[in-house]
Design an enzyme around this catalytic site. Structure first.
Site, PDB file in Angstrom:
ATOM      1  N   ARG A 235      27.728  18.727   6.955  1.00 27.61           N
ATOM      2  CA  ARG A 235      29.128  18.765   6.533  1.00 27.61           C
ATOM      3  C   ARG A 235      29.803  17.498   7.050  1.00 27.61           C
ATOM      4  O   ARG A 235      29.526  17.057   8.170  1.00 27.61           O
ATOM      5  CB  ARG A 235      29.848  19.992   7.112  1.00 27.61           C
ATOM      6  CG  ARG A 235      29.420  21.322   6.502  1.00 27.61           C
ATOM      7  CD  ARG A 235      29.837  21.449   5.039  1.00 27.61           C
ATOM      8  NE  ARG A 235      29.483  22.722   4.441  1.00 27.61           N
ATOM      9  CZ  ARG A 235      28.415  22.940   3.671  1.00 27.61           C
ATOM     10  NH1 ARG A 235      27.573  21.947   3.389  1.00 27.61           N
ATOM     11  NH2 ARG A 235      28.186  24.131   3.157  1.00 27.61           N
ATOM     12  N   GLU A 264      36.161  15.979   1.083  1.00 25.98           N
ATOM     13  CA  GLU A 264      35.590  15.899  -0.282  1.00 25.98           C
ATOM     14  C   GLU A 264      36.551  16.411  -1.338  1.00 25.98           C
ATOM     15  O   GLU A 264      37.286  17.357  -1.062  1.00 25.98           O
ATOM     16  CB  GLU A 264      34.296  16.730  -0.326  1.00 25.98           C
ATOM     17  CG  GLU A 264      33.219  16.144   0.543  1.00 25.98           C
ATOM     18  CD  GLU A 264      32.008  17.067   0.689  1.00 25.98           C
ATOM     19  OE1 GLU A 264      31.915  18.062  -0.038  1.00 25.98           O
ATOM     20  OE2 GLU A 264      31.178  16.780   1.544  1.00 25.98           O
ATOM     21  N   HIS A 282      27.614  15.290  -2.426  1.00 28.23           N
ATOM     22  CA  HIS A 282      27.322  16.641  -1.905  1.00 28.23           C
ATOM     23  C   HIS A 282      26.431  17.444  -2.877  1.00 28.23           C
ATOM     24  O   HIS A 282      26.882  18.407  -3.494  1.00 28.23           O
ATOM     25  CB  HIS A 282      28.627  17.412  -1.626  1.00 28.23           C
ATOM     26  CG  HIS A 282      28.406  18.618  -0.744  1.00 28.23           C
ATOM     27  ND1 HIS A 282      29.389  19.166   0.025  1.00 28.23           N
ATOM     28  CD2 HIS A 282      27.300  19.382  -0.539  1.00 28.23           C
ATOM     29  CE1 HIS A 282      28.909  20.222   0.675  1.00 28.23           C
ATOM     30  NE2 HIS A 282      27.637  20.369   0.349  1.00 28.23           N
TER      31      HIS A 282
HETATM   32  C1  8YV Z   1      25.927  22.565  -1.944  1.00 30.83           C
HETATM   33  C2  8YV Z   1      25.656  23.413   0.316  1.00 30.83           C
HETATM   34  O1  8YV Z   1      26.745  23.634  -2.191  1.00 30.83           O
HETATM   35  O2  8YV Z   1      24.451  25.408   0.438  1.00 30.83           O
HETATM   36  C3  8YV Z   1      25.319  24.716   0.921  1.00 30.83           C
HETATM   37  O3  8YV Z   1      25.958  25.047   1.922  1.00 30.83           O
HETATM   38  O4  8YV Z   1      26.467  22.706   0.795  1.00 30.83           O
HETATM   39  C4  8YV Z   1      24.927  22.974  -0.895  1.00 30.83           C
HETATM   40  O5  8YV Z   1      24.060  23.913  -1.375  1.00 30.83           O
HETATM   41  C5  8YV Z   1      25.232  22.121  -3.176  1.00 30.83           C
HETATM   42  O6  8YV Z   1      24.464  21.030  -2.869  1.00 30.83           O
HETATM   43  C6  8YV Z   1      26.189  21.791  -4.291  1.00 30.83           C
HETATM   44  O7  8YV Z   1      25.460  21.506  -5.401  1.00 30.83           O
END
Ligand code: 8YV
Length: 318
Positions: A235, A264, A282
């Protein structure tokens, strides 16, 4: 028989066909399409199940507006956008999608690591722009990856998958974690600055949220140094972003491969302008195979709940 009703916070279009599949099994209240959210929520106070994602999350306010809420099923492994304290207070269960995405996220971390070290994105531009043909222009030298020192911050499922790949590159692996793991032979550093000083590459794979905010601060980044590369697939909040930008600008930090950002989808212009960073929007888990596997888990958790079976992947909300 009537379909059970669920509330869906945001689109799951990242998983092809997911929105339609939910609609075929459930009566879906699509909150993100509602003009008058408050009225929609009031009219659906009886609903027990909410579907969301790591991106869309679920706020305490939304939880409070659903007095009968029993379960939140999230598409994604991270749950920093879901107010777990509010869930705990109301004994609301939460599920996420662990394991199925670890390999793809680890693959992307490695993509970013190699791309940063070997200037893959810059090299691509170099060729496309016809600069290869110019005798006065050369791509700067990269950094060797094989045989180097790989530091991992957060040795959970994804961190372990990243470490395993490091062994294939003959790298020495060390890690920092909330606690030392007794099931791995990698060296443990309780001190992040020391880990960064030791590392050639520092990969951030820890959870997000308030506990890890700015964990990778100026001091850690400075310890990584002018030939060090930071990679973040966790993150954006885990790294002190402004400090990272300043150290990259001054050359005190060598490079960065970043999939996630503090705010983001805003990426600071100062970061965009730096040639020694590789940026991704992301998308760690965003492959056909993994997004489908994540959605399958969401569906299985929903089905388990509605047939009074144990949830497959419950999150500990205590
Ligand atoms: C993103 C993520 O949501 O699972 C998570 O916590 O951050 C990722 O899976 C994903 O890459 C968006 O496409």
């Amino acid at each position: 028989m009537d379909k059970p009703t669920i509330i869906q916070v945001g689109s799951l279009a990242g998983s092809p066909g997911a929105n339609e599949m939910l609609q075929s099994h459930y009566r879906v209240i699509a909150l993100w399409q509602a003009d008058d959210r408050a009225t929609v929520l009031k009219d659906n106070e009886h609903v027990q199940v909410l579907v969301t994602s790591a991106l869309h999350g679920c706020s305490a306010e939304l939880i409070e507006s659903l007095p009968n809420l029993k379960l939140i099923c999230s598409w994604g492994v991270g749950y920093d956008t879901i107010d777990l304290q509010a869930c705990h207070r109301r004994a609301i269960m939460v599920t996420n999608t662990p394991d199925v995405l670890s390999d793809c996220v680890a693959d992307e971390a490695w993509g970013l690591l190699i791309a940063s070290a070997r200037h893959i994105a810059a090299g691509d531009q170099f060729v496309r722009q016809g600069r290869w043909q110019s005798r006065n222009d050369t791509l700067p030298l990269g950094r060797r990856v094989s045989g180097k020192k790989l530091g991992i911050v957060g040795l959970g499922r994804i961190g372990l998958a990243i470490a395993k790949r490091g062994q294939g590159f003959n790298m020495e692996v060390a890690y920092h974690n909330r606690r030392v793991r007794d099931d791995v032979a990698y060296r443990y550093y309780s001190d992040l600055v020391e880990l960064a000083r030791w590392s050639d590459f520092l990969v951030v794979a820890t959870v997000g949220g308030s506990d890890t905010r700015d964990l990778i601060d100026r001091q850690v980044l400075r310890a990584l140094g002018p030939s060090g590369i930071i990679v973040n697939i966790a993150r954006g909040t885990v790294i002190e972003e402004q400090a990272m930008v300043e150290l990259l600008q001054s050359g005190e930090l060598g490079g960065a491969g970043l999939d996630v950002f503090e705010n983001e989808p805003h990426v600071p212009q100062s970061l965009v302008q730096l040639p020694q960073v590789v940026l991704m929007p992301h998308v760690g888990s965003a492959t056909f195979e993994t997004s489908q596997a994540m959605f399958d888990l969401v569906l299985e958790n929903l089905q388990a709940y509605f047939s009074d079976k144990a949830l497959l992947t419950p999150v500990d909300t205590s």
